[in-house]
Design an enzyme around this catalytic site. Sequence first.
Site, mmCIF file in Angstrom:
data_model
loop_
_atom_site.group_PDB
_atom_site.id
_atom_site.type_symbol
_atom_site.label_atom_id
_atom_site.label_comp_id
_atom_site.label_asym_id
_atom_site.label_seq_id
_atom_site.Cartn_x
_atom_site.Cartn_y
_atom_site.Cartn_z
ATOM 1 N N CYS A 78 -37.474 -19.667 26.288
ATOM 2 C CA CYS A 78 -38.696 -20.483 26.155
ATOM 3 C C CYS A 78 -39.800 -19.517 25.764
ATOM 4 O O CYS A 78 -40.590 -19.090 26.603
ATOM 5 C CB CYS A 78 -39.014 -21.209 27.455
ATOM 6 N N ALA A 110 -42.552 -19.044 23.321
ATOM 7 C CA ALA A 110 -43.979 -19.061 22.990
ATOM 8 C C ALA A 110 -44.811 -18.894 24.258
ATOM 9 O O ALA A 110 -44.408 -19.368 25.323
ATOM 10 C CB ALA A 110 -44.329 -20.367 22.272
ATOM 11 N N ARG A 138 -47.259 -23.914 18.903
ATOM 12 C CA ARG A 138 -47.150 -22.681 19.675
ATOM 13 C C ARG A 138 -46.223 -21.686 18.978
ATOM 14 O O ARG A 138 -46.463 -20.476 18.989
ATOM 15 C CB ARG A 138 -46.634 -22.992 21.089
ATOM 16 N N CYS A 172 -44.837 -18.518 36.234
ATOM 17 C CA CYS A 172 -46.192 -18.210 36.700
ATOM 18 C C CYS A 172 -46.594 -19.258 37.739
ATOM 19 O O CYS A 172 -47.716 -19.749 37.750
ATOM 20 C CB CYS A 172 -47.185 -18.147 35.545
#
Length: 465
Positions: A234, A236, A263, A359
Amino acid sequence: MALYAAAASVLAGVENRQGSIKGLVYSSSFQNVKQLYALVCETQRYSAVLDAVIASAGLLRSEKKLRPHLAKVLVYELLLGKGFRGGGGRWKPLLGRHQARLKAELARLKVHRGVSRNEDLLDVGTKSESVSQVPRFVRVNTLKTCSDDVVDYFKRQGFSYQGRASSLDDLRALKGKHFLLDPLLPELLVFPAQTDLHEHPLYRAGHFILQDKASCLPAMLLAPPPGSHVIDACAAPGNKTSHLAALMKNQGKIFAFDLDAKRLAFMATLLARAGVSCCELAEKDFLAVSPSDPRYRQVHYILLDPSCSGSGMLTRQLEEPGAGTPSKERLCALAGFQQRALCHALSFPSLQRLVYSTCSLCQEENEEVVRDALQQNPGAFRLVPVLPSWPHRGLGTFPGAEHCLRASPETTLTGGFFIAVIERVEVPSSVSQAEALAPDLTPSPAPKRKKRRIGRRKTAGAAPT
C-alpha cells in the site's frame, strides 16, 4: 497567487466537513501538494489566533470583497509565515494597507496573554504540548547524496551542527538553527520542531526527504539488500518506497501497489525527484495480486503499511477537527481489511521477511491484527525481536507482542506508530541460505566523508543540480 486560493478552498472544505485536509489537498488541482498541505495545516493550527487578530484589526469590514478563509491564509503568511511567496501578487498591496494594524493587534494579543512567542499563543493541552515538541526529521536521500554533504550545505547556510545525539534529551533541547544526527538512523538529521524546510533547495531537488523518524523504521527494519525483489503493498504517497530504494541502492525491483490514482501520480513525481529507478508502480488492489504470479516468485520482502484510522498522526486533529477515537464500526472494518491484507502478504511462497506498520494507536489495528494473522499461519512465521533498546513496546496482549514496537510523541519524540517484523520460520527452498540470514539491524556508524560537496561549484545557498 494560486497557492493561497487553493489553501482557502481546502480550509473552507474542511470547515464544511467535505473531507479531511489531506483528502482535499490531494483532490485539488494544485501541483505542489506538500507546499499546499503545509500551508493549510499551519493556518489551521493558528486559526483561533488569526480569527482574533483579523477581527480586532477590522480587516473584513474594510475589505468587504476579501473572503474569510482567504484572509486567514494571507494574514498567516504576513504575520506568522515567511512572507508572501512569489512576490505575493495582488495580495501584497491589499494586505500592505493593513499590515501595521495587523501587527499591532498581534502584539497586543501577546501582551494580553502574557507571552512573547507566536507559538505560545496556541491553546494546547498536555498531549498537544508533547506533539509540538516533536522535532523536524530530515532523511538524507542516499541515492543522490550523503549525510556529510547535506550537513556541510546546512552549515554553509548558518546552521550549527551538534554531531550525533546521544539521547532523546538532546533532541528535546534543540533550538534555533542547531541540528543533530539521529542516534539510531545514520541518514536522519534532526532539527528543532516547527523548522520549515519545504522550500529548501535540497528538498526541492530530492536530496532529502521530510519524513518522521517512526515512518523511517519500517524500511530500515525490513532491510532488503541490493538486488532484492520487494513488494510495497500500500505504497502511496511513497516516502517509505523511496527509502527502500535507497537501502537497495536502486538495485533489484520494488513492486508498489496503490488503488488511488491521484496519490499514485503524486508518488510517481516524488520517486522521480528522489532518483528512484528500481520501482514498478501499479494502480491495483494488493488483495487482487496473485501470490502465484511468476513475476513475484523472487519476492522475499514485503512492506505492508495499510490504510488505518491514522489515530497516531501528529496532524490528526488538524485534518479532521473534533475527531477522537475511531468508532467501533470503523475500527472493525479497518481491522478486517488489515488482517486480510496481512494474511494475503504471508501467502507469497518465497516471502522471507515482512514488516507490518500503521500510524494508529488502536490495539484493534495493531497487536490484534498481528496475533490473528499468526494464528491463521500456525508455526509458519514468528515475530522478530528488534531494537531491544527502543523504549515503547507492543501491548502485552499475547506472547511475543513485546517484540513489536510502538511510538508516540511522549515516549519516542515521534508520531504515533506501530511496527511488527515477521519472518518465516522455515525458509522456502527457493530462497538460498545466504539470503535467509536476517539482516544486521545494529545502527550503522556515521557514513565516511566523501570528497564531493553539494553546491561547491555554485554560490553558497544555490540549489544543486
